[in-house]
Design a protein around this motif. Structure first.
Motif, mmCIF file in Angstrom:
data_model
loop_
_atom_site.group_PDB
_atom_site.id
_atom_site.type_symbol
_atom_site.label_atom_id
_atom_site.label_comp_id
_atom_site.label_asym_id
_atom_site.label_seq_id
_atom_site.Cartn_x
_atom_site.Cartn_y
_atom_site.Cartn_z
ATOM 1 N N GLN A 91 2.070 6.046 7.249
ATOM 2 C CA GLN A 91 2.907 6.963 8.024
ATOM 3 C C GLN A 91 4.059 7.464 7.173
ATOM 4 O O GLN A 91 4.738 6.683 6.503
ATOM 5 N N SER A 92 4.297 8.763 7.219
ATOM 6 C CA SER A 92 5.398 9.380 6.486
ATOM 7 C C SER A 92 6.699 9.210 7.271
ATOM 8 O O SER A 92 6.684 8.864 8.463
ATOM 9 N N PRO A 93 7.857 9.440 6.639
ATOM 10 C CA PRO A 93 9.132 9.350 7.369
ATOM 11 C C PRO A 93 9.199 10.300 8.560
ATOM 12 O O PRO A 93 9.918 10.038 9.521
ATOM 13 N N ALA A 106 -13.069 6.429 4.260
ATOM 14 C CA ALA A 106 -12.929 7.862 4.443
ATOM 15 C C ALA A 106 -11.491 8.146 4.811
ATOM 16 O O ALA A 106 -10.917 7.482 5.687
ATOM 17 N N MET A 107 -10.868 9.102 4.133
ATOM 18 C CA MET A 107 -9.509 9.506 4.476
ATOM 19 C C MET A 107 -9.557 10.402 5.703
ATOM 20 O O MET A 107 -10.507 11.168 5.886
ATOM 21 N N SER A 108 -8.530 10.295 6.515
ATOM 22 C CA SER A 108 -8.450 11.198 7.661
ATOM 23 C C SER A 108 -8.242 12.621 7.175
ATOM 24 O O SER A 108 -7.769 12.875 6.067
ATOM 25 N N ALA A 109 -8.567 13.560 8.029
ATOM 26 C CA ALA A 109 -8.416 14.968 7.675
ATOM 27 C C ALA A 109 -6.958 15.375 7.528
ATOM 28 O O ALA A 109 -6.661 16.478 7.114
ATOM 29 N N GLY A 110 -6.036 14.482 7.855
ATOM 30 C CA GLY A 110 -4.626 14.824 7.805
ATOM 31 C C GLY A 110 -4.120 15.220 6.434
ATOM 32 O O GLY A 110 -3.123 15.918 6.311
ATOM 33 N N TRP A 111 -4.822 14.770 5.373
ATOM 34 C CA TRP A 111 -4.376 15.157 4.033
ATOM 35 C C TRP A 111 -4.461 16.664 3.860
ATOM 36 O O TRP A 111 -3.541 17.297 3.394
ATOM 37 N N PHE A 151 0.770 -1.223 0.000
ATOM 38 C CA PHE A 151 0.000 0.000 0.000
ATOM 39 C C PHE A 151 0.808 1.284 0.000
ATOM 40 O O PHE A 151 0.267 2.337 -0.289
ATOM 41 N N CYS A 152 2.069 1.266 0.359
ATOM 42 C CA CYS A 152 2.797 2.525 0.509
ATOM 43 C C CYS A 152 4.043 2.590 -0.350
ATOM 44 O O CYS A 152 4.806 1.629 -0.414
ATOM 45 N N PRO A 153 4.266 3.755 -0.992
ATOM 46 C CA PRO A 153 5.544 3.973 -1.661
ATOM 47 C C PRO A 153 6.618 4.255 -0.611
ATOM 48 O O PRO A 153 6.363 4.933 0.373
ATOM 49 N N ARG A 154 7.778 3.697 -0.792
ATOM 50 C CA ARG A 154 8.862 3.986 0.134
ATOM 51 C C ARG A 154 9.241 5.459 0.040
ATOM 52 O O ARG A 154 9.187 6.032 -1.046
ATOM 53 N N PRO A 155 9.611 6.094 1.127
ATOM 54 C CA PRO A 155 9.901 5.539 2.460
ATOM 55 C C PRO A 155 8.701 5.537 3.399
ATOM 56 O O PRO A 155 8.866 5.395 4.599
ATOM 57 N N TRP A 156 7.484 5.712 2.865
ATOM 58 C CA TRP A 156 6.301 5.623 3.722
ATOM 59 C C TRP A 156 6.122 4.177 4.199
ATOM 60 O O TRP A 156 6.611 3.231 3.580
ATOM 61 N N GLU A 186 4.107 11.584 10.349
ATOM 62 C CA GLU A 186 2.739 12.034 10.101
ATOM 63 C C GLU A 186 1.895 10.836 9.639
ATOM 64 O O GLU A 186 2.305 10.078 8.762
ATOM 65 N N ARG A 187 0.719 10.664 10.244
ATOM 66 C CA ARG A 187 -0.126 9.520 9.940
ATOM 67 C C ARG A 187 -1.405 9.937 9.218
ATOM 68 O O ARG A 187 -1.983 10.979 9.530
ATOM 69 N N HIS A 188 -1.822 9.104 8.275
ATOM 70 C CA HIS A 188 -3.072 9.295 7.553
ATOM 71 C C HIS A 188 -3.837 7.979 7.582
ATOM 72 O O HIS A 188 -3.310 6.939 7.182
ATOM 73 N N SER A 189 -5.050 8.012 8.064
ATOM 74 C CA SER A 189 -5.837 6.795 8.253
ATOM 75 C C SER A 189 -6.984 6.708 7.272
ATOM 76 O O SER A 189 -7.521 7.733 6.821
#
Length: 312
Positions: A57-59, A84-89, A32-37, A62-65
């Motif tokens: 989670q970013s390097p 639903a994406m978290s509001a963190g975007w 699901f994630c491109p590195r380095p996520w 920062e987390r996005h759910s």
């Protein structure tokens, strides 16, 4: 103008669909994630109606759910989920909702994997920037913008059973009775309908003894009648008794000649194969005796049939 749009990316993977499906569902955190996520949280209950929750989670930490449910699970072919994406975007714009469709289509010895999430505009932009395109590399939109949708029902004719809101409960009960039976998909309505609010169960695709069926939830205006029934051919008295007792339990009703109605009013014939053999016996006297004995019965008694035929 619509406030939603659909992205489509695809990649040809040099492995058969069952292998790609297994990697996708068993090694989700890596997929699901491109590195380095990274994906520190994968909470999946891989069935129709099950949880579909992940956290990326970013390097920098920062987390996005994403939180949602699976609408359709067709192993090796197709996966449909809500979320639903978290509001963190984009904190100022709140949550962003989507429906995601993943398909796994065989092309020779390879698999054409396609991901098509329909998001609001900002959700689409951020998915492109952070996750969707990143994990697939140079993805591309499917030719023509769409692909043929492959559902779990491959039979040419599928009986559709109308229930007054109990379709899922009925389907789960039926598949518990016979081998080669399962729930294939539970579809929830995206809008309010006469049968229920948005998000309520609309249809249930299920397989019963290898045959595909569809349970549809609707208004209580169309009850079942004995004009349509389902016949179960049993191998012995023990199987006959087990199925009979299960189907008449909790409000079902015994009728006559091996017929009954279950708690939802659907008619069944629990029919021993031996009954079919005896009533079609080449000896007219034996066939007649078997038929006369059967007509006096409610649940079919194989031993009583054998005695009737022996005395003919």
């Amino acid at each position: 103008m619509s406030d939603r749009r659909e992205l489509g990316v695809a990649r040809l993977i040099q492995a058969p669909p069952d292998v790609v499906w297994r990697i996708y569902t068993e090694r989700t955190a890596e997929w699901f994630c491109p590195r380095p996520w990274t994906t520190p949280v994968v909470d999946w209950d891989l069935r129709a109606g099950g949880r579909c929750n992940t956290t990326q989670q970013s390097p920098e930490g920062e987390r996005h759910s994403y939180q949602g449910v699976f609408l359709e699970v067709d192993p090796g072919r197709r996966l449909v989920s809500t979320g639903a994406m978290s509001a963190g975007w984009t904190p100022q714009n709140g949550d962003m909702h989507f429906i995601r469709i993943d398909t796994f289509e065989r092309e020779g010895d390879a698999t054409r994997y396609t991901a098509r999430p329909a998001l609001d505009r900002q959700g689409g932009r951020h998915a492109q920037g952070h996750g969707l395109r990143g994990r697939l590399g140079r993805g591309r939109r499917p030719a023509g913008g769409t692909r043929r949708r492959r559902g779990v029902m491959s039979d040419k004719i599928v009986p559709c059973l109308w229930f007054a809101g109990d379709g899922e409960a009925a389907a789960r009960f039926y598949v518990s009775l016979l081998p080669d039976s399962r729930i294939d998909a539970v579809t929830r309505s995206p809008v309010e309908t006469p049968s229920g609010p948005a998000g309520s169960v609309l249809t249930v695709q299920f397989t019963l003894a290898g045959q595909a069926y569809l349970a549809l939830n609707g208004e209580p205006d169309f009850p079942f009648t004995q004009a349509v029934s389902f016949q179960i051919l049993t191998d012995d008295q023990a199987e006959t008794d087990r199925l009979w007792d299960a189907l008449v339990a909790d409000g079902g009703r015994e009728v006559q000649c091996g017929w009954l109605t279950d708690r939802w009013g659907l008619s069944w014939q629990v029919t021993p194969r031996r009954l079919m053999q005896l009533t079609t016996d080449p000896d007219p006297a034996r066939a007649r005796a078997a038929m006369q004995a059967m007509m006096s019965m409610v649940k079919i008694d194989i031993a009583a049939l054998e005695r009737a035929v022996a005395d003919a």
